[in-house]
Design a protein around this motif. Sequence first.
Motif, PDB file in Angstrom:
ATOM      1  N   LEU A 139     -32.258  34.454-135.960  1.00 30.55           N
ATOM      2  CA  LEU A 139     -31.004  34.919-136.545  1.00 30.55           C
ATOM      3  C   LEU A 139     -29.891  33.883-136.382  1.00 30.55           C
ATOM      4  O   LEU A 139     -29.062  33.694-137.278  1.00 30.55           O
ATOM      5  N   THR A 140     -29.877  33.213-135.242  1.00 29.89           N
ATOM      6  CA  THR A 140     -28.872  32.165-135.022  1.00 29.89           C
ATOM      7  C   THR A 140     -29.042  31.041-136.039  1.00 29.89           C
ATOM      8  O   THR A 140     -28.061  30.529-136.597  1.00 29.89           O
ATOM      9  N   SER A 191     -27.922  32.284-139.402  1.00 31.39           N
ATOM     10  CA  SER A 191     -26.466  32.331-139.435  1.00 31.39           C
ATOM     11  C   SER A 191     -25.884  30.956-139.772  1.00 31.39           C
ATOM     12  O   SER A 191     -24.968  30.832-140.594  1.00 31.39           O
ATOM     13  N   SER A 192     -26.426  29.949-139.149  1.00 31.06           N
ATOM     14  CA  SER A 192     -25.950  28.585-139.394  1.00 31.06           C
ATOM     15  C   SER A 192     -26.179  28.153-140.836  1.00 31.06           C
ATOM     16  O   SER A 192     -25.323  27.536-141.467  1.00 31.06           O
ATOM     17  N   THR A 243     -26.483  29.998-143.516  1.00 30.37           N
ATOM     18  CA  THR A 243     -25.827  30.817-144.548  1.00 30.37           C
ATOM     19  C   THR A 243     -24.301  30.713-144.496  1.00 30.37           C
ATOM     20  O   THR A 243     -23.619  31.250-145.378  1.00 30.37           O
ATOM     21  N   GLU A 244     -23.767  30.027-143.507  1.00 35.03           N
ATOM     22  CA  GLU A 244     -22.320  30.038-143.295  1.00 35.03           C
ATOM     23  C   GLU A 244     -21.532  29.539-144.510  1.00 35.03           C
ATOM     24  O   GLU A 244     -20.528  30.136-144.902  1.00 35.03           O
ATOM     25  N   HIS A 293     -23.617  35.605-143.903  1.00 31.40           N
ATOM     26  CA  HIS A 293     -23.357  34.993-142.595  1.00 31.40           C
ATOM     27  C   HIS A 293     -22.591  35.963-141.687  1.00 31.40           C
ATOM     28  O   HIS A 293     -22.943  36.131-140.508  1.00 31.40           O
ATOM     29  N   LYS A 294     -21.600  36.634-142.249  1.00 31.41           N
ATOM     30  CA  LYS A 294     -20.800  37.576-141.463  1.00 31.41           C
ATOM     31  C   LYS A 294     -21.664  38.730-140.971  1.00 31.41           C
ATOM     32  O   LYS A 294     -21.555  39.167-139.823  1.00 31.41           O
ATOM     33  N   ILE A 307     -24.951  38.680-140.444  1.00 34.44           N
ATOM     34  CA  ILE A 307     -25.875  38.188-139.420  1.00 34.44           C
ATOM     35  C   ILE A 307     -25.163  38.032-138.083  1.00 34.44           C
ATOM     36  O   ILE A 307     -25.700  38.378-137.020  1.00 34.44           O
ATOM     37  N   GLU A 308     -23.933  37.512-138.127  1.00 39.68           N
ATOM     38  CA  GLU A 308     -23.169  37.363-136.893  1.00 39.68           C
ATOM     39  C   GLU A 308     -22.945  38.717-136.227  1.00 39.68           C
ATOM     40  O   GLU A 308     -22.990  38.843-134.996  1.00 39.68           O
ATOM     41  N   LEU A 312     -26.159  39.752-134.554  1.00 40.04           N
ATOM     42  CA  LEU A 312     -26.434  38.972-133.348  1.00 40.04           C
ATOM     43  C   LEU A 312     -25.781  39.587-132.116  1.00 40.04           C
ATOM     44  O   LEU A 312     -26.310  39.480-131.004  1.00 40.04           O
TER      45      LEU A 312
END
Length: 328
Positions: free
Chosen positions: A44-45, A48-49, A51-52, A59-60, A62-63, A66
């Motif tokens: 997931l990290t 996230s990176s 898709t930012e 991205h939001k 996924i964050e 997390l």
Amino acid sequence: MSDSPALPDVKKQRKASDTSIISLLPKLIERMRWSDKDQLREVLTELSSKTELAYPAIHKRIEKELRYVMTPTELKTLPKNLVELCTPMLTLDDVVLEDALLADVKAIIEEHDRHDELAEFDLYPRHKVLLHGAPGNGKTMLAEALASSLNIPFVKAKYSGLVDSHLGMTGRNIDTLMQYAASAPCLLFLDEFDCVAIDRSATGDVTEMRRVTNQLLLSLDKLPPHCVFVAATNSETLIDKAVMRRFDFALAINAPGEALIERLARKELDPVRTPGSDISGLADRIAKIALKNMNEVVFLCRRIRRDLVLNKGQGIEGILGLAKAAQE
């Protein structure tokens, strides 16, 4: 010629980003299948990176996920006899609410959207909501719309599986249900709540009924804030007072007045729903019929739309007349 560097090929960058994101999906599924939280967090990290820039909305989300992968809960197996796991389809736009009620619902959503800001002040989002009022006015719809607005799964408790005739099983079922809901972000919806949150002062010597209420109190106290618990009842006066104190919000879903009936009727008779015809003006007349609840308004409007299709609207006056006579 200009010496400025060439602009990057945005399409190529987007395609490369898509390829790298897609390549991570099999890993994500595998980690979820084996409930491997450490590896799941790593995948997931990375997602996230990647898709930012290309997909900020994803991205939001996924964050947000997390945050919960970092919690010490374990993924639980779906107890199919107790719950139905749904993807919420309704939104707040689909639900007609009084202004004060809508403001309360939006306040709940805002607190969860601003989870990180609250955490800085050693606070967490309020997450226990009681919906009470006469049947037929949209308590279940509102719960689903709230889950949709929070972008979390809609977990519906199965009352038939929850309440058991065998001694002690109802309390255990409640504990299992709450443990499952606590394992990941979701909205847990429990209808007919008064049947499992029985006022202990009114149970006499029925020990089992007291035990169920006691178990519910323990389970509610342990429920983490990433699980939004929404209970619904037609009879809030039957609920144990200690259980009532556990709720952050007690929202009344009242029978509609004339203004609310008109708003709902206009929504149901919107020209988008009646191609080639505009009968939205009938909302004024429908509002003057003393309909008992929101379900009756929706049912009447759908009868009118159906007549428009099957009878070119020739039966609409008769439908309105019968509805008015039934309320007199």
